[in-house]
Design an enzyme around this catalytic site. Structure first.
Site, PDB file in Angstrom:
ATOM      1  N   PHE A 161       0.824  -1.223   0.000  1.00 28.80           N
ATOM      2  CA  PHE A 161       0.000   0.000   0.000  1.00 28.80           C
ATOM      3  C   PHE A 161       0.854   1.268   0.000  1.00 28.80           C
ATOM      4  O   PHE A 161       0.474   2.267   0.611  1.00 28.80           O
ATOM      5  CB  PHE A 161      -0.931   0.070   1.233  1.00 28.80           C
ATOM      6  CG  PHE A 161      -1.819  -1.116   1.457  1.00 28.80           C
ATOM      7  CD1 PHE A 161      -2.422  -1.772   0.401  1.00 28.80           C
ATOM      8  CD2 PHE A 161      -2.082  -1.559   2.755  1.00 28.80           C
ATOM      9  CE1 PHE A 161      -3.267  -2.853   0.619  1.00 28.80           C
ATOM     10  CE2 PHE A 161      -2.928  -2.632   2.987  1.00 28.80           C
ATOM     11  CZ  PHE A 161      -3.514  -3.288   1.926  1.00 28.80           C
ATOM     12  N   ILE A 162       2.009   1.243  -0.641  1.00 28.19           N
ATOM     13  CA  ILE A 162       2.892   2.414  -0.544  1.00 28.19           C
ATOM     14  C   ILE A 162       2.561   3.429  -1.632  1.00 28.19           C
ATOM     15  O   ILE A 162       2.761   3.185  -2.827  1.00 28.19           O
ATOM     16  CB  ILE A 162       4.380   1.988  -0.587  1.00 28.19           C
ATOM     17  CG1 ILE A 162       4.645   0.908   0.476  1.00 28.19           C
ATOM     18  CG2 ILE A 162       5.295   3.201  -0.421  1.00 28.19           C
ATOM     19  CD1 ILE A 162       4.193   1.256   1.898  1.00 28.19           C
ATOM     20  N   PRO A 246       2.189  13.662  12.924  1.00 27.92           N
ATOM     21  CA  PRO A 246       1.201  14.748  13.061  1.00 27.92           C
ATOM     22  C   PRO A 246       1.064  15.591  11.783  1.00 27.92           C
ATOM     23  O   PRO A 246      -0.037  15.994  11.424  1.00 27.92           O
ATOM     24  CB  PRO A 246       1.742  15.577  14.234  1.00 27.92           C
ATOM     25  CG  PRO A 246       2.453  14.567  15.078  1.00 27.92           C
ATOM     26  CD  PRO A 246       3.093  13.613  14.090  1.00 27.92           C
ATOM     27  N   GLU A 248       1.494  14.499   8.674  1.00 26.71           N
ATOM     28  CA  GLU A 248       0.709  13.694   7.730  1.00 26.71           C
ATOM     29  C   GLU A 248      -0.783  13.790   8.084  1.00 26.71           C
ATOM     30  O   GLU A 248      -1.644  13.939   7.208  1.00 26.71           O
ATOM     31  CB  GLU A 248       1.182  12.231   7.800  1.00 26.71           C
ATOM     32  CG  GLU A 248       0.436  11.320   6.864  1.00 26.71           C
ATOM     33  CD  GLU A 248       0.973   9.883   6.859  1.00 26.71           C
ATOM     34  OE1 GLU A 248       2.051   9.626   7.427  1.00 26.71           O
ATOM     35  OE2 GLU A 248       0.290   9.022   6.276  1.00 26.71           O
ATOM     36  N   GLY A 370      -2.891   6.270   9.608  1.00 25.26           N
ATOM     37  CA  GLY A 370      -3.356   5.773  10.907  1.00 25.26           C
ATOM     38  C   GLY A 370      -4.871   5.721  10.840  1.00 25.26           C
ATOM     39  O   GLY A 370      -5.512   6.740  10.536  1.00 25.26           O
TER      40      GLY A 370
HETATM   41  C1  LIG Z   1      -4.606   3.937  -0.776  1.00 28.67           C
HETATM   42  C2  LIG Z   1      -3.693   3.672   0.391  1.00 28.67           C
HETATM   43  C3  LIG Z   1      -2.501   4.366   0.472  1.00 28.67           C
HETATM   44  C4  LIG Z   1      -1.621   4.109   1.519  1.00 28.67           C
HETATM   45  N1  LIG Z   1      -0.406   4.750   1.542  1.00 28.67           N
HETATM   46  C5  LIG Z   1       0.542   4.338   2.443  1.00 28.67           C
HETATM   47  C6  LIG Z   1       1.876   4.841   2.380  1.00 28.67           C
HETATM   48  O1  LIG Z   1       2.201   5.696   1.545  1.00 28.67           O
HETATM   49  N2  LIG Z   1       2.792   4.354   3.255  1.00 28.67           N
HETATM   50  C7  LIG Z   1       2.462   3.417   4.187  1.00 28.67           C
HETATM   51  O2  LIG Z   1       3.339   3.006   4.935  1.00 28.67           O
HETATM   52  N3  LIG Z   1       1.210   2.926   4.284  1.00 28.67           N
HETATM   53  C8  LIG Z   1       0.234   3.364   3.429  1.00 28.67           C
HETATM   54  N4  LIG Z   1      -1.039   2.857   3.499  1.00 28.67           N
HETATM   55  C9  LIG Z   1      -1.358   1.876   4.532  1.00 28.67           C
HETATM   56  C10 LIG Z   1      -2.291   2.405   5.628  1.00 28.67           C
HETATM   57  O3  LIG Z   1      -1.638   3.365   6.401  1.00 28.67           O
HETATM   58  C11 LIG Z   1      -2.755   1.188   6.424  1.00 28.67           C
HETATM   59  O4  LIG Z   1      -3.634   0.446   5.577  1.00 28.67           O
HETATM   60  C12 LIG Z   1      -3.468   1.558   7.715  1.00 28.67           C
HETATM   61  O5  LIG Z   1      -2.556   2.134   8.626  1.00 28.67           O
HETATM   62  C13 LIG Z   1      -4.137   0.350   8.373  1.00 28.67           C
HETATM   63  O6  LIG Z   1      -3.279  -0.739   8.458  1.00 28.67           O
HETATM   64  P1  LIG Z   1      -3.773  -2.178   7.943  1.00 28.67           P
HETATM   65  O7  LIG Z   1      -4.287  -2.015   6.568  1.00 28.67           O
HETATM   66  O8  LIG Z   1      -2.693  -3.144   8.176  1.00 28.67           O
HETATM   67  O9  LIG Z   1      -5.022  -2.510   8.858  1.00 28.67           O
HETATM   68  P2  LIG Z   1      -4.950  -3.252  10.272  1.00 28.67           P
HETATM   69  O10 LIG Z   1      -3.928  -2.613  11.129  1.00 28.67           O
HETATM   70  O11 LIG Z   1      -4.880  -4.724  10.052  1.00 28.67           O
HETATM   71  O12 LIG Z   1      -6.397  -2.896  10.844  1.00 28.67           O
HETATM   72  C14 LIG Z   1      -7.600  -3.595  10.472  1.00 28.67           C
HETATM   73  C15 LIG Z   1      -8.738  -3.000  11.304  1.00 28.67           C
HETATM   74  O13 LIG Z   1      -8.478  -3.219  12.707  1.00 28.67           O
HETATM   75  C16 LIG Z   1      -8.536  -1.990  13.401  1.00 28.67           C
HETATM   76  N5  LIG Z   1      -7.573  -1.976  14.498  1.00 28.67           N
HETATM   77  C17 LIG Z   1      -6.265  -2.324  14.478  1.00 28.67           C
HETATM   78  N6  LIG Z   1      -5.703  -2.124  15.667  1.00 28.67           N
HETATM   79  C18 LIG Z   1      -6.686  -1.650  16.484  1.00 28.67           C
HETATM   80  C19 LIG Z   1      -6.745  -1.226  17.853  1.00 28.67           C
HETATM   81  N7  LIG Z   1      -5.663  -1.235  18.640  1.00 28.67           N
HETATM   82  N8  LIG Z   1      -7.938  -0.800  18.349  1.00 28.67           N
HETATM   83  C20 LIG Z   1      -9.036  -0.750  17.560  1.00 28.67           C
HETATM   84  N9  LIG Z   1      -9.039  -1.117  16.259  1.00 28.67           N
HETATM   85  C21 LIG Z   1      -7.884  -1.547  15.729  1.00 28.67           C
HETATM   86  C22 LIG Z   1      -8.166  -0.941  12.355  1.00 28.67           C
HETATM   87  O14 LIG Z   1      -8.614   0.360  12.755  1.00 28.67           O
HETATM   88  C23 LIG Z   1      -8.894  -1.486  11.135  1.00 28.67           C
HETATM   89  O15 LIG Z   1     -10.236  -1.113  11.181  1.00 28.67           O
HETATM   90  C24 LIG Z   1      -1.961   3.149   2.500  1.00 28.67           C
HETATM   91  C25 LIG Z   1      -3.179   2.472   2.416  1.00 28.67           C
HETATM   92  C26 LIG Z   1      -4.037   2.706   1.379  1.00 28.67           C
HETATM   93  C27 LIG Z   1      -5.315   1.926   1.289  1.00 28.67           C
END
Ligand SMILES: Cc1cc2nc3c(=O)[nH]c(=O)nc-3n(C[C@H](O)[C@H](O)[C@H](O)COP(=O)(O)OP(=O)(O)OC[C@H]3O[C@@H](n4cnc5c(N)ncnc54)[C@H](O)[C@@H]3O)c2cc1C
Length: 387
Positions: A161-162, A246, A248, A370
């Protein structure tokens, strides 16, 4: 409501941005970015030439020196989104809000000299790679590991997802350089496109932001020289991330407020010209009240976001405040755009209409940077005093 954070210099800069968008953000261009899944390099170079990217690069390295003053960046963010160009806003934002600050704040003199001038001109496209296939929210569970060897580090692992991950020349990459998951077990390294063992995965087809690339990356025994360790000392990556997140989140808040305002303007135009039952849709009481609600929400959004921009400029925006801005603004954005789509009827669902594209773009605002659940956790920890 009149916004008060901008002065004449900002408004003059806004004219430059609008002119740039008129020239380079045509429908034809946007459709090409959407088809290619990326903003083309020529547009990034033109943005560098016009001083629209590189705003956060310090002046001594060829930028505008606006690392701490977010107002000029906010104008670029606002105007790109209001023109219906979410992908362009994304590409510019990754460069200036996510990639440049790590070098500008924490890079060694040699790293700054080597990379920042190119980031100001658009010759070097940057990205930030934290998320992995197995973990996003829980960053300290990452599996990408860099092992120390003579003269550098050998990196194995994967990211997903970068944003700008395919087009980037330089990726600020969050890796494990120590044992366990204490904050000092992590570092940020500079991964260069073309390094042996660094591969891009398949193209990810997203529901929104079609014109901005989002990539999978894999690392097999990639040699990263010591000079590519941000700041030159291992173990600071986690703290460096926490310091920049912050910004971002503020930038997502600005994007959310701009999208809500744009939704209002598009919907006003549409409902005034669309007729049903012999009268403009805008004249139904339901429409008038919804538009009144949205206009008020937009005022509150900007008042809140502008205050956060001011606090950021004074180096006073706390991580908790940035988290509040991110989740609250993106949730209002979502509600507003949902209403705007509804008031467009069937046309609101057709991607030719900017309101439909803004709606699908907005969905990820509640996920990336986040998730909004993690934002509430950050705020709740402070409010309750409990972990
Ligand atoms: C279009 C797009 C662009 C992106 N760009 C970047 C980028 O440039 N660089 C980068 O590094 N990442 C990027 N991301 C990644 C994005 O930051 C992550 O998808 C996001 O942080 C969530 O992580 P995850 O997908 O692993 O979900 P998970 O962490 O697996 O979470 C799944 C669900 O569980 C919930 N959850 C997890 N932990 C908890 C908790 N402690 N309490 C309550 N609920 C919780 C989450 O809120 C979510 O609803 C991008 C994603 C997308 C879709």
């Amino acid at each position: 409501m009149e916004r008060v954070i901008y002065d004449e210099d900002h408004e003059a800069f806004r004219d430059v941005v609008k002119e740039f968008i008129k020239r380079y953000g045509t429908n034809e261009k946007r459709e090409k970015w959407d088809a290619d899944g990326e903003v083309d390099r020529a547009t990034m170079l033109a943005a560098g030439e016009s001083g629209i990217i590189g705003l956060s690069v310090p002046e001594e390295f060829g930028g505008a020196g606006m690392l701490q003053d977010y107002r000029f960046r906010a104008i670029v963010n606002e105007e790109s989104i209001k023109a219906g160009l979410g992908s362009l806003a994304g590409a510019f934002g990754i460069q200036d809000d996510l990639a440049v600050p790590y070098l500008a704040h924490f890079g060694t003199q040699a790293q700054k000299e080597k990379w920042l001038p190119g980031m100001a001109t658009g010759e070097v496209i940057g990205a930030l790679a934290m998320t992995e296939p197995g973990t996003g929210s829980d960053l300290r569970s990452i599996k990408s590991v860099a092992k120390k060897v003579d003269g550098g580090w050998i990196l194995n692992g994967a990211k997903t997802f970068i944003s700008s991950g395919k087009t980037a020349d330089l990726l600020v990459t969050f890796v494990k350089t120590g044992e366990g998951n204490r904050p000092d077990a992590f570092s940020l390294v500079l991964l260069e496109n073309g390094m042996e063992g660094f591969e891009h995965g398949k193209k990810l087809h997203k529901m929104g932001f079609a014109g901005h690339d989002t990539a999978e990356l894999s690392f097999t025994d990639v040699f990263i020289p010591d000079e590519n360790l941000i700041g030159g000392v291992p173990g600071h990556g986690f703290v460096q991330l926490m310091r920049n997140l912050p910004l971002e989140r503020l930038s997502i808040g600005v994007a959310a407020a701009a999208a809500a305002e744009a939704g209002l303007l598009w919907t006003l135009d549409y409902t005034k010209s669309r007729e049903a039952f012999g009268q403009p849709v805008a004249d139904f009481q339901n429409t008038r009240f919804k538009l009144a609600d949205i206009a008020t929400t937009v005022d509150v959004l900007w008042t809140y976001v502008d205050r956060a921009i001011e606090l950021y400029g004074q180096q006073k925006l706390t991580p908790e405040e940035a988290a509040k801005v991110k989740f609250w603004c993106t949730e209002r954005e979502w509600e507003v755009l949902d209403t705007c789509v509804q008031l467009h009827g069937g046309y609101g669902y057709i991607l030719e209409y900017p309101v439909a594209r803004a709606f699908v773009d907005a969905r990820v605002h509640r996920i990336y940077g986040g998730t909004n659940e993690i934002m509430r956790e950050i705020v709740a920890r402070q409010v309750t005093g409990r972990k």
